[in-house]
Design an enzyme around this catalytic site. Structure first.
Site, PDB file in Angstrom:
ATOM      1  N   GLY A 147      32.014  47.313 -33.245  1.00 35.06           N
ATOM      2  CA  GLY A 147      31.108  47.621 -33.896  1.00 35.06           C
ATOM      3  C   GLY A 147      30.870  49.339 -34.565  1.00 35.06           C
ATOM      4  O   GLY A 147      31.455  49.929 -34.038  1.00 35.06           O
ATOM      5  N   THR A 238      37.724  47.214 -26.617  1.00 35.33           N
ATOM      6  CA  THR A 238      38.858  47.934 -27.459  1.00 35.33           C
ATOM      7  C   THR A 238      39.770  48.757 -26.177  1.00 35.33           C
ATOM      8  O   THR A 238      40.890  48.529 -26.489  1.00 35.33           O
ATOM      9  CB  THR A 238      38.126  48.897 -28.419  1.00 35.33           C
ATOM     10  OG1 THR A 238      37.369  48.098 -29.308  1.00 35.33           O
ATOM     11  CG2 THR A 238      39.256  49.467 -29.135  1.00 35.33           C
ATOM     12  N   THR A 264      30.674  53.525 -27.658  1.00 39.33           N
ATOM     13  CA  THR A 264      29.686  52.466 -27.395  1.00 39.33           C
ATOM     14  C   THR A 264      28.264  53.202 -27.900  1.00 39.33           C
ATOM     15  O   THR A 264      27.956  54.249 -26.911  1.00 39.33           O
ATOM     16  CB  THR A 264      29.969  51.710 -26.175  1.00 39.33           C
ATOM     17  OG1 THR A 264      28.610  50.980 -25.980  1.00 39.33           O
ATOM     18  CG2 THR A 264      29.874  52.467 -24.960  1.00 39.33           C
ATOM     19  N   ASP A 266      25.648  51.917 -26.731  1.00 40.24           N
ATOM     20  CA  ASP A 266      24.719  51.656 -25.817  1.00 40.24           C
ATOM     21  C   ASP A 266      24.812  52.526 -24.632  1.00 40.24           C
ATOM     22  O   ASP A 266      24.080  52.254 -23.517  1.00 40.24           O
ATOM     23  CB  ASP A 266      24.877  50.393 -25.395  1.00 40.24           C
ATOM     24  CG  ASP A 266      24.466  49.379 -26.362  1.00 40.24           C
ATOM     25  OD1 ASP A 266      23.812  49.761 -27.349  1.00 40.24           O
ATOM     26  OD2 ASP A 266      24.995  48.073 -26.289  1.00 40.24           O
ATOM     27  N   GLY A 310      21.031  47.435 -26.934  1.00 38.57           N
ATOM     28  CA  GLY A 310      20.914  47.634 -25.694  1.00 38.57           C
ATOM     29  C   GLY A 310      21.357  46.040 -25.139  1.00 38.57           C
ATOM     30  O   GLY A 310      20.605  45.525 -24.616  1.00 38.57           O
ATOM     31  N   GLU A 365      17.598  44.724 -26.864  1.00 41.31           N
ATOM     32  CA  GLU A 365      18.093  43.438 -27.331  1.00 41.31           C
ATOM     33  C   GLU A 365      18.482  42.412 -26.229  1.00 41.31           C
ATOM     34  O   GLU A 365      18.486  41.333 -26.411  1.00 41.31           O
ATOM     35  CB  GLU A 365      19.226  43.547 -28.254  1.00 41.31           C
ATOM     36  CG  GLU A 365      20.447  44.191 -28.046  1.00 41.31           C
ATOM     37  CD  GLU A 365      21.512  44.227 -28.795  1.00 41.31           C
ATOM     38  OE1 GLU A 365      21.646  43.605 -29.495  1.00 41.31           O
ATOM     39  OE2 GLU A 365      22.336  45.334 -28.785  1.00 41.31           O
ATOM     40  N   MET A 423      20.119  50.059 -39.082  1.00 45.85           N
ATOM     41  CA  MET A 423      19.824  51.329 -39.614  1.00 45.85           C
ATOM     42  C   MET A 423      20.221  52.430 -38.608  1.00 45.85           C
ATOM     43  O   MET A 423      20.725  53.289 -39.279  1.00 45.85           O
ATOM     44  CB  MET A 423      18.188  51.540 -39.989  1.00 45.85           C
ATOM     45  CG  MET A 423      17.567  50.772 -40.926  1.00 45.85           C
ATOM     46  SD  MET A 423      15.995  50.664 -41.090  1.00 45.85           S
ATOM     47  CE  MET A 423      15.780  52.254 -41.738  1.00 45.85           C
ATOM     48  N   ARG A 425      22.664  52.300 -36.436  1.00 55.79           N
ATOM     49  CA  ARG A 425      24.286  52.079 -36.155  1.00 55.79           C
ATOM     50  C   ARG A 425      24.935  52.673 -37.172  1.00 55.79           C
ATOM     51  O   ARG A 425      26.052  53.484 -37.319  1.00 55.79           O
ATOM     52  CB  ARG A 425      24.732  50.854 -36.163  1.00 55.79           C
ATOM     53  CG  ARG A 425      24.310  50.034 -34.764  1.00 55.79           C
ATOM     54  CD  ARG A 425      24.965  48.848 -34.587  1.00 55.79           C
ATOM     55  NE  ARG A 425      25.794  48.197 -35.854  1.00 55.79           N
ATOM     56  CZ  ARG A 425      26.693  47.386 -35.718  1.00 55.79           C
ATOM     57  NH1 ARG A 425      27.046  46.846 -34.534  1.00 55.79           N
ATOM     58  NH2 ARG A 425      27.516  46.851 -36.743  1.00 55.79           N
TER      59      ARG A 425
END
Length: 536
Positions: A147, A238, A264, A266, A310, A365, A423, A425
């Site tokens: 991501g 990854t 990441t 998070d 998260g 989340e 927004m 990210r």
């Protein structure tokens, strides 16, 4: 190895031979390099461990354990070395002791007791006096996977500029579209000029994707293109892929570096202090929380609900809540909560509305997924990276709150739901993350040029280190709900912990070993037991 007393410094340097000048730009070196490019003298005890264990581990006096990273000399003998070009670089001519001592290591734990062992260490990142590549022979590539995250373009820029300006490397390729780009997409030529302004943009100029990992095709592509340095930017999935690529490259005996830069948003990667993009995410989350606060306090019985990223770890929600001071309740995956009954979320909402007339709820989340019983079937589904596909807990909890108060008929509420996920990210990294990304990129470049491979770079107790892939991918970093930081949040919001006394006791039992370094004692005990078994 020399015994060193524990101190507040995170970096411990083992004493070099008297006739060496390890930190100057010139001078001969009389180090024993039998430990794979390091200066550590590996005795029979440590050597037998390395031969019988897939991971490089060096054990010293006073409970010292070095979890080392692979080096070219582990599997390619008699490689030539070259003087580091930095010694002739005018930009660094004023820097004293620029080269890292060959035996510098960084302690994973710096808070110790009187009789604590020295514990686990990692090799310190930084430039070495000798490198394993001539500048004109380097053909590097960079790939971004997974991501989006603030700072991706900054890392790309600084790898390109670091290779070019510090080591004179001219050939750098960008792999378009993640792992599958190695064998199904075009490449992009990267130069300092072409990447000059990309740090001002969000996203990644290389494109990204999830999945698409075909080890054989990827390594074939690397070999066919003549690439000898591979920089892989991505999260734990990854980095797992990077680890497999390294193993295949090692099996083929190729002189190719595989270096990982952990990404990441998070902040759920273990060992390292934090992941890049996290500071920017927390800062950007303030905008959404402030909007929710303005909306909620402008109407009668206003409730602002903000869902933040998260999936498994609630660091963004926790730090954004602490930074804001406008949040009345923070819900994260690590801390279960319940809705109905005494001490539940609904009771707390009623209490806060009666006291203040408004409230703000921040929810990660991944929180409360076990409560979404009607959509539990979706929990088994995964995306291309192997992550669980989660339901929108923000919409779900907003509806639950509305339903509760409409049924009770006691008070009318006005609820506003804000989801700023994409927004956050997509924004460029802030000043703090830009500096951090620069250090990560340069540390990775220094390690690659020095012949280290199969590593991830990151700060450990404030000092950048080379960390074996297996330490990064073995587990996820999570909020410890019996830690002081979570207690600070509970004190700030005055929310209930939603935990019984029994839950707290059980959780403390689970966390105690790592806090008291018992896992390091256990690691050494296991190593000693293995050595005894080898001797038998």
């Amino acid at each position: 190895m020399n015994s060193v007393h524990a101190s507040s410094s995170a970096t411990i340097s083992l004493k070099p031979p008297r006739n060496s000048d390890s930190n100057s730009f010139s001078g001969s070196r009389n180090w024993d390099t039998s430990s794979s490019g390091s200066g550590f003298k590996v005795g029979s005890f440590s050597r037998s461990l390395m031969e019988n264990k897939p991971h490089k581990v060096v054990v010293g006096d006073a409970g010292y354990v070095l979890e080392d990273v692979p080096h070219f000399s582990d599997y390619i003998p008699h490689l030539p070395t070259y003087p580091n070009p930095l010694q002739d670089n005018p930009a660094y001519s004023v820097v004293k002791q620029y080269f890292v001592n060959v035996d510098d290591t960084v302690a994973q734990k710096i808070v110790v007791h009187n009789n604590s062992p020295r514990g686990t260490h990692f090799r310190r990142a930084g430039p070495r006096q000798k490198v394993y590549f001539e500048s004109d022979d380097v053909h590097a590539c960079i790939v971004t996977c997974g991501g989006l995250c603030p700072g991706l373009n900054t890392v790309i820029r600084e790898i390109v500029c670091g290779l070019h300006h510090m080591y004179g490397v001219k050939k750098v390729l960008g792999i378009d579209g993640g792992y599958r780009g190695f064998y199904s997409r075009n490449t992009i030529s990267l130069t300092p000029k072409s990447v000059n302004d990309i740090h001002k943009r969000g996203g990644t100029i290389l494109g990204t994707s999830r999945g698409g990992h075909n080890t054989s095709k990827i390594v074939d592509s690397i070999q066919d293109r003549g690439i000898n340095q591979v920089y892989i930017i991505g999260g734990d999935g990854t980095q797992k892929g990077a680890s497999v690529i390294y193993e295949e490259i090692k099996r083929r005996g190729l002189k190719v570096v595989v270096a990982g830069i952990p990404k990441t948003i998070d902040n759920d990667i273990p060992v390292i202090d934090r992941s890049f993009g996290f500071d920017t995410a927390v800062e950007e989350a303030q905008r959404a929380i402030n909007a929710a606060h303005v909306e909620s306090e402008s109407v009668e019985n206003g409730i602002g609900v903000v869902k933040l990223m998260g999936r498994y770890s609630g660091f963004i929600a926790m730090y954004a809540t602490l930074a804001s001071r406008d949040v009345d309740c923070c819900l994260i995956p690590e801390s279960p909560f319940y809705l109905e009954g005494p001490g539940g979320l609904f009771e707390y909402i009623e209490k806060r509305l009666k006291e203040n007339g408004h409230m703000v709820i921040v929810i990660a989340e991944g929180a409360g997924q076990e409560l979404l019983s009607e959509s539990m079937h979706s929990m088994a589904k995964q995306d291309a990276s192997g992550n669980k596909l989660l339901q929108d807990v923000g919409l779900w909890i907003s509806q639950k709150i509305k339903d509760h108060f409409s049924k009770r008929n006691k008070m009318t509420i006005n609820l506003k739901y804000i989801d700023p996920t994409y927004m956050i990210r997509a924004v460029p990294s802030n000043a703090s993350d830009n500096v951090y990304c620069t250090l990560l990129a340069q540390s990775a470049v220094h390690g690659a040029m020095a012949g280290y491979t199969g590593f991830t770079v990151g700060p450990v107790n404030g000092r950048h280190s080379y960390i074996p892939f297996h330490r990064i991918i073995e587990q996820q970093n999570k909020v410890v709900i019996t830690d002081r930081m979570w207690a600070r949040l509970l004190s700030s919001t005055n929310q209930p912990s939603f935990l019984s006394a029994k839950d707290v006791v059980e959780d403390k039992k689970e966390e105690l070993p790592s806090q008291l370094l018992d896992h390091q004692n256990g690691l050494k005990d296991n190593l000693v037991k293995k050595e005894i078994s080898y001797a038998l």
